[in-house]
Scaffold this motif. Sequence first.
Motif, PDB file in Angstrom:
ATOM      1  N   GLU A  56       0.790  -1.152  -0.155  1.00 21.89           N
ATOM      2  CA  GLU A  56      -0.147   0.241   0.107  1.00 21.89           C
ATOM      3  C   GLU A  56       0.987   1.128   0.252  1.00 21.89           C
ATOM      4  OE1 GLU A  56      -1.937  -3.497   1.340  1.00 21.89           O
ATOM      5  OE2 GLU A  56      -0.325  -3.162   1.910  1.00 21.89           O
ATOM      6  N   GLY A  57       2.085   1.258   0.795  1.00 25.41           N
ATOM      7  CA  GLY A  57       2.568   2.105   0.876  1.00 25.41           C
ATOM      8  C   GLY A  57       3.437   2.401  -0.158  1.00 25.41           C
ATOM      9  N   ALA A  58       3.977   1.443  -0.218  1.00 24.68           N
ATOM     10  CA  ALA A  58       4.942   1.791  -1.650  1.00 24.68           C
ATOM     11  C   ALA A  58       4.023   1.925  -3.271  1.00 24.68           C
ATOM     12  CB  ALA A  58       5.512   0.059  -2.447  1.00 24.68           C
ATOM     13  N   ALA A  59       3.210   1.743  -3.448  1.00 25.85           N
ATOM     14  CA  ALA A  59       2.690   1.954  -3.773  1.00 25.85           C
ATOM     15  C   ALA A  59       1.838   3.620  -3.963  1.00 25.85           C
ATOM     16  CB  ALA A  59       0.569   2.094  -4.315  1.00 25.85           C
ATOM     17  N   TRP A  60       2.130   4.639  -3.435  1.00 23.30           N
ATOM     18  CA  TRP A  60       2.598   5.944  -3.249  1.00 23.30           C
ATOM     19  C   TRP A  60       2.861   6.657  -4.701  1.00 23.30           C
ATOM     20  CZ3 TRP A  60       1.750   8.701   1.442  1.00 23.30           C
ATOM     21  CH2 TRP A  60       0.397   8.417   2.389  1.00 23.30           C
ATOM     22  N   PRO A  61       4.547   6.127  -5.029  1.00 25.31           N
ATOM     23  CA  PRO A  61       4.757   6.845  -5.562  1.00 25.31           C
ATOM     24  C   PRO A  61       4.705   6.673  -7.057  1.00 25.31           C
ATOM     25  CG  PRO A  61       6.530   5.994  -3.636  1.00 25.31           C
ATOM     26  CD  PRO A  61       5.492   5.422  -4.195  1.00 25.31           C
TER      27      PRO A  61
END
Length: 305
Positions: free
Chosen positions: A240-245
Motif C-alpha cells: 500500500e505504501g509502496a504504491a504511493w510513488p
Amino acid sequence: MATRIHWTPAAIPDQTGRTALITGANSGIGLETARVLASHGARVILAGRSRARLDEATVTLRADLPQADLDTLLLDLGDLASIRAAAERVAAAGTLDLLINNAGVMNIPERRRTRDGFELTVGTNHLGHFALTAQVMPALRRSPSARVVTVSAIAAKWPSGALTDLMSEERYRPMGAYAKSKRANVVFTRELARRLAGTTIDAVVIHPGAAMTNLQQHTRGPVARALTGVMERFLMGSPEGAAWPSLYAATSPDVRSGDFIGPAARNQTSGTPKRVSLPRGADDRTEGERLWATSERLTGVPFAI
C-alpha cells in the motif's frame, strides 16, 4: 505554526473519464495502484499473464468497490506476440490516459530466456515494457493529458546495473540482471521524455522503496528466507505504501516529464513522494539513444513518437 499536511492518495483528483492500464495489476503494488485509481473514478485495465489471477484480483477489488469500472487484459511481457495482441486491443479500444509499467521479475536463480530468447529479467522488465509502450502510443496520443509511469527500483543505482552485456551472456548474476533492468527503466524513461517533449504525453519513472511483494518469490534456502523475514518485519514497507510513488507520479500536477520519483522516506507513507537523484550517467543522451536503438533492434518494434 501549523503542521503541513503531506500528500496522501486522498489528494488524487477525480479520475472519472480517464483510463489506466497497469501491468502486473493482479497483486502487490500493481493491485493497490489499481484499487486507488478505481476508487477515484478511473476505468482501470488490469494486465497480467494469468487469467485466473486477473479474475481473482477483479473479485478482490469489487468486494471493496462494487461500482468500479474494471477490465482485464491478458499480457505476457516475456512474449512479443502476446504484447502485440494486447497492445492492438488497447489501441483499438479508444483513449489511454495512464500507462503504468509496473510488472517485473527479480532474482531469477538461473539464467532463463523469454519466449523470444531474451534474458528473462531484462526481457520482461525493460524490453517487454518498451514494446508495450511503443505499441499503445496511438491510444496515448488520443489523450489530452497522458502519462507513462515506469516502475524502477533503488537497484537502478547499483554499479552492477551498467548496461553492458545487457543479456548477461558473458556472466549471469540474478541481482545484477535485475539492476540492469531497473537502470534500463530509468534510461528509457529519460530518453522517452526527451522524445515526447512538446506533446501531450509525459514520461515519469519511480522507485517504490522496499516492500514485500511477489518479487521475493524466488528467495531460496533457510538462511535467505529467514533474512527475508527479518527484512519484512523491520525494514520493508507494505504494498500500500509502496504504491504511493506510482500514484503520485500518475496523478500529481506537480510532477514533470522526466522526473524520477521516490518515497519520502523508508516509511513510504511518512511524507509526500519526492524527486530523487538519477543513477549516475542515466541522463546521458548517448546511453539513452544507444539503449533505444538496441531495444528497437532486439524487439523488432519501431518506436515512433
